[in-house]
Design a protein around this motif. Structure first.
Motif, PDB file in Angstrom:
ATOM      1  N   LEU A 294     -29.367   1.260 -34.028  1.00  0.00           N
ATOM      2  CA  LEU A 294     -28.973   0.189 -33.459  1.00  0.00           C
ATOM      3  C   LEU A 294     -27.497  -0.021 -33.086  1.00  0.00           C
ATOM      4  O   LEU A 294     -27.116  -0.181 -32.237  1.00  0.00           O
ATOM      5  CB  LEU A 294     -29.697  -1.099 -33.969  1.00  0.00           C
ATOM      6  CG  LEU A 294     -29.365  -2.315 -32.990  1.00  0.00           C
ATOM      7  CD1 LEU A 294     -29.948  -2.315 -31.590  1.00  0.00           C
ATOM      8  CD2 LEU A 294     -29.996  -3.369 -33.677  1.00  0.00           C
ATOM      9  N   TRP A 295     -26.970   0.092 -34.383  1.00  0.00           N
ATOM     10  CA  TRP A 295     -25.510  -0.114 -34.633  1.00  0.00           C
ATOM     11  C   TRP A 295     -24.761   1.171 -33.792  1.00  0.00           C
ATOM     12  O   TRP A 295     -23.852   0.903 -32.901  1.00  0.00           O
ATOM     13  CB  TRP A 295     -25.002   0.066 -36.045  1.00  0.00           C
ATOM     14  CG  TRP A 295     -23.590   0.051 -36.059  1.00  0.00           C
ATOM     15  CD1 TRP A 295     -22.545   0.984 -36.213  1.00  0.00           C
ATOM     16  CD2 TRP A 295     -22.858  -1.068 -36.214  1.00  0.00           C
ATOM     17  NE1 TRP A 295     -21.470   0.463 -36.536  1.00  0.00           N
ATOM     18  CE2 TRP A 295     -21.240  -1.034 -36.563  1.00  0.00           C
ATOM     19  CE3 TRP A 295     -23.137  -2.592 -36.138  1.00  0.00           C
ATOM     20  CZ2 TRP A 295     -20.575  -1.922 -36.421  1.00  0.00           C
ATOM     21  CZ3 TRP A 295     -21.834  -3.605 -36.084  1.00  0.00           C
ATOM     22  CH2 TRP A 295     -20.722  -3.291 -36.355  1.00  0.00           C
ATOM     23  N   ALA A 296     -25.063   2.336 -33.940  1.00  0.00           N
ATOM     24  CA  ALA A 296     -24.646   3.430 -33.226  1.00  0.00           C
ATOM     25  C   ALA A 296     -24.926   3.400 -31.683  1.00  0.00           C
ATOM     26  O   ALA A 296     -24.009   3.936 -30.911  1.00  0.00           O
ATOM     27  CB  ALA A 296     -25.464   4.746 -33.688  1.00  0.00           C
TER      28      ALA A 296
ATOM     29  N   GLY B 116     -24.742   0.847 -29.938  1.00  0.00           N
ATOM     30  CA  GLY B 116     -23.520  -0.410 -29.428  1.00  0.00           C
ATOM     31  C   GLY B 116     -22.216   0.545 -29.623  1.00  0.00           C
ATOM     32  O   GLY B 116     -21.515  -0.166 -28.955  1.00  0.00           O
ATOM     33  N   GLU B 117     -22.149   1.484 -30.427  1.00  0.00           N
ATOM     34  CA  GLU B 117     -20.681   2.163 -30.840  1.00  0.00           C
ATOM     35  C   GLU B 117     -20.237   3.276 -29.935  1.00  0.00           C
ATOM     36  O   GLU B 117     -19.204   3.516 -29.604  1.00  0.00           O
ATOM     37  CB  GLU B 117     -20.612   2.101 -32.139  1.00  0.00           C
ATOM     38  CG  GLU B 117     -20.503   0.862 -33.085  1.00  0.00           C
ATOM     39  CD  GLU B 117     -19.437   0.022 -32.844  1.00  0.00           C
ATOM     40  OE1 GLU B 117     -18.189   0.627 -32.901  1.00  0.00           O
ATOM     41  OE2 GLU B 117     -19.569  -1.204 -32.671  1.00  0.00           O
ATOM     42  N   ALA B 118     -21.383   3.946 -29.556  1.00  0.00           N
ATOM     43  CA  ALA B 118     -21.338   5.156 -28.996  1.00  0.00           C
ATOM     44  C   ALA B 118     -20.610   5.120 -27.579  1.00  0.00           C
ATOM     45  O   ALA B 118     -21.094   4.174 -27.112  1.00  0.00           O
ATOM     46  CB  ALA B 118     -22.732   6.100 -28.996  1.00  0.00           C
ATOM     47  N   GLN B 119     -20.335   6.051 -27.039  1.00  0.00           N
ATOM     48  CA  GLN B 119     -19.712   6.090 -25.663  1.00  0.00           C
ATOM     49  C   GLN B 119     -20.912   6.884 -24.669  1.00  0.00           C
ATOM     50  O   GLN B 119     -21.669   7.547 -25.188  1.00  0.00           O
ATOM     51  CB  GLN B 119     -18.517   7.061 -25.763  1.00  0.00           C
ATOM     52  CG  GLN B 119     -17.207   6.511 -26.367  1.00  0.00           C
ATOM     53  CD  GLN B 119     -16.861   4.997 -25.922  1.00  0.00           C
ATOM     54  OE1 GLN B 119     -16.886   4.741 -24.829  1.00  0.00           O
ATOM     55  NE2 GLN B 119     -16.840   4.354 -27.149  1.00  0.00           N
ATOM     56  N   PRO B 120     -20.803   6.569 -23.496  1.00  0.00           N
ATOM     57  CA  PRO B 120     -21.570   7.221 -22.475  1.00  0.00           C
ATOM     58  C   PRO B 120     -21.462   8.626 -22.639  1.00  0.00           C
ATOM     59  O   PRO B 120     -20.453   9.135 -22.644  1.00  0.00           O
ATOM     60  CB  PRO B 120     -21.149   6.682 -21.096  1.00  0.00           C
ATOM     61  CG  PRO B 120     -20.482   5.132 -21.410  1.00  0.00           C
ATOM     62  CD  PRO B 120     -19.864   5.504 -22.792  1.00  0.00           C
TER      63      PRO B 120
ATOM     64  N   LEU C  45     -26.715  10.749 -29.827  1.00  0.00           N
ATOM     65  CA  LEU C  45     -27.051  10.258 -31.455  1.00  0.00           C
ATOM     66  C   LEU C  45     -28.037  11.418 -32.107  1.00  0.00           C
ATOM     67  O   LEU C  45     -28.989  11.781 -31.625  1.00  0.00           O
ATOM     68  CB  LEU C  45     -27.966   8.976 -31.343  1.00  0.00           C
ATOM     69  CG  LEU C  45     -27.408   7.964 -30.605  1.00  0.00           C
ATOM     70  CD1 LEU C  45     -28.150   6.456 -31.177  1.00  0.00           C
ATOM     71  CD2 LEU C  45     -25.776   7.688 -30.916  1.00  0.00           C
ATOM     72  N   VAL C  46     -27.274  11.839 -33.332  1.00  0.00           N
ATOM     73  CA  VAL C  46     -28.092  12.629 -33.972  1.00  0.00           C
ATOM     74  C   VAL C  46     -28.087  12.181 -35.305  1.00  0.00           C
ATOM     75  O   VAL C  46     -27.418  11.672 -35.992  1.00  0.00           O
ATOM     76  CB  VAL C  46     -26.992  13.974 -34.219  1.00  0.00           C
ATOM     77  CG1 VAL C  46     -27.812  15.045 -35.023  1.00  0.00           C
ATOM     78  CG2 VAL C  46     -26.592  14.724 -32.778  1.00  0.00           C
TER      79      VAL C  46
ATOM     80  N   ARG D  80     -25.056   3.353 -41.557  1.00  0.00           N
ATOM     81  CA  ARG D  80     -24.085   4.613 -41.970  1.00  0.00           C
ATOM     82  C   ARG D  80     -24.043   5.326 -40.723  1.00  0.00           C
ATOM     83  O   ARG D  80     -25.126   6.238 -40.240  1.00  0.00           O
ATOM     84  CB  ARG D  80     -25.041   5.249 -43.125  1.00  0.00           C
ATOM     85  CG  ARG D  80     -25.000   4.533 -44.337  1.00  0.00           C
ATOM     86  CD  ARG D  80     -25.337   5.384 -45.522  1.00  0.00           C
ATOM     87  NE  ARG D  80     -27.007   5.513 -45.395  1.00  0.00           N
ATOM     88  CZ  ARG D  80     -27.814   6.355 -45.876  1.00  0.00           C
ATOM     89  NH1 ARG D  80     -27.102   7.096 -46.889  1.00  0.00           N
ATOM     90  NH2 ARG D  80     -29.071   6.252 -46.043  1.00  0.00           N
ATOM     91  N   VAL D  81     -22.912   5.498 -40.014  1.00  0.00           N
ATOM     92  CA  VAL D  81     -22.656   6.237 -38.835  1.00  0.00           C
ATOM     93  C   VAL D  81     -21.498   7.179 -39.314  1.00  0.00           C
ATOM     94  O   VAL D  81     -20.540   6.798 -39.905  1.00  0.00           O
ATOM     95  CB  VAL D  81     -22.418   5.822 -37.602  1.00  0.00           C
ATOM     96  CG1 VAL D  81     -23.630   4.851 -37.246  1.00  0.00           C
ATOM     97  CG2 VAL D  81     -21.425   4.699 -37.732  1.00  0.00           C
ATOM     98  N   GLY D  82     -21.144   8.280 -38.491  1.00  0.00           N
ATOM     99  CA  GLY D  82     -20.028   9.242 -38.777  1.00  0.00           C
ATOM    100  C   GLY D  82     -20.245  10.155 -39.980  1.00  0.00           C
ATOM    101  O   GLY D  82     -21.041   9.982 -40.713  1.00  0.00           O
ATOM    102  N   GLY D  83     -19.401  11.012 -39.907  1.00  0.00           N
ATOM    103  CA  GLY D  83     -19.430  12.262 -41.086  1.00  0.00           C
ATOM    104  C   GLY D  83     -20.391  13.103 -40.945  1.00  0.00           C
ATOM    105  O   GLY D  83     -21.262  12.915 -39.985  1.00  0.00           O
TER     106      GLY D  83
END
Length: 214
Positions: free
Chosen positions: A52-54, A56-60, A64-65, A127-130
């Motif tokens: 859910l957080w991702a 909201g943060e990801a760009q068009p 999402l992986v 936990r996102v990114g990395g």
């Protein structure tokens, strides 16, 4: 990126057999199989808050992986998938499970190992990114995710874009050969099959070649 998005995954793999191919047990759950976009990495083991957080943060256009761990808990369902589609994400691929399959937006490419009815938790920090491990492939943020009915490849953009010129040549050649075969010409006669096999049987090096009729 546009040229890359038009190429079949199988042709890219013909050009570079070292391209990292995701575990084929991860399959499309919506009719939209085609994905081509930068990876936005997520770890959501036993929970869905990170997804859910991702969203909201990801760009068009981002894909999402999601490394969802091995537990039979859904990392997302109809509500999150619909919001991802509304935000014009490029797709979601999940090494794990999702739910609400009947309500998943058909226009959103969504791949997973399958479905389960039970949702994960929502009481742990996102936990996102990395870098993550996904379906046997190491994925870094910004790597390109490309998929079609044959499966998913995730690789650095430079590695994939280096495949484009040769892949376009292969596509053009195969279109000629396929057209000739459909008109009644023999595929075997368009190859050096017999010579190739004879050399291999004699212990000589050889390569299979295909040449459409002139």
């Amino acid at each position: 990126m546009d040229a890359l998005a038009r190429l079949p995954v199988s042709t890219l793999c013909d050009v570079d057999k070292s391209l990292p191919v995701v575990d084929p047990a991860i399959r499309p759950l919506t009719p939209s199989e085609r994905v081509c976009g930068p990876a936005y990495t997520v770890v959501a083991a036993g929970e869905f808050l990170s997804v859910l957080w991702a969203i909201g943060e990801a760009q068009p256009g981002d894909v999402l992986v999601v490394q969802a761990g091995g537990a039979p808990l859904a990392a997302l369902g109809e509500l999150l998938a619909t919001e991802a589609h509304r935000r014009r994400l490029g797709g979601i691929v999940v090494d794990g499970y999702v739910r609400d399959r009947a309500g998943l937006p058909p226009e959103l490419p969504l791949w997973a190992r399958g479905t389960v009815p039970v949702a994960g938790r929502s009481d742990v920090p996102p936990r996102v990114g990395g870098p993550i491990a996904f379906g046997g492939v190491r994925v870094n943020p910004g790597d390109i995710v490309i998929s079609d009915a044959d499966g998913i490849v995730i690789a650095p953009r430079a590695q994939l874009e280096a495949c484009v010129p040769r892949a376009q040549e292969i596509e053009a050649l195969e279109a000629e050969v396929l057209g000739a075969t459909r008109r009644g010409d023999s595929l075997i006669d368009m190859t050096n099959l017999r010579e190739h096999v004879a050399k291999l049987q004699a212990g000589e090096q050889s390569a299979l070649a295909i040449n459409p009729p002139s």
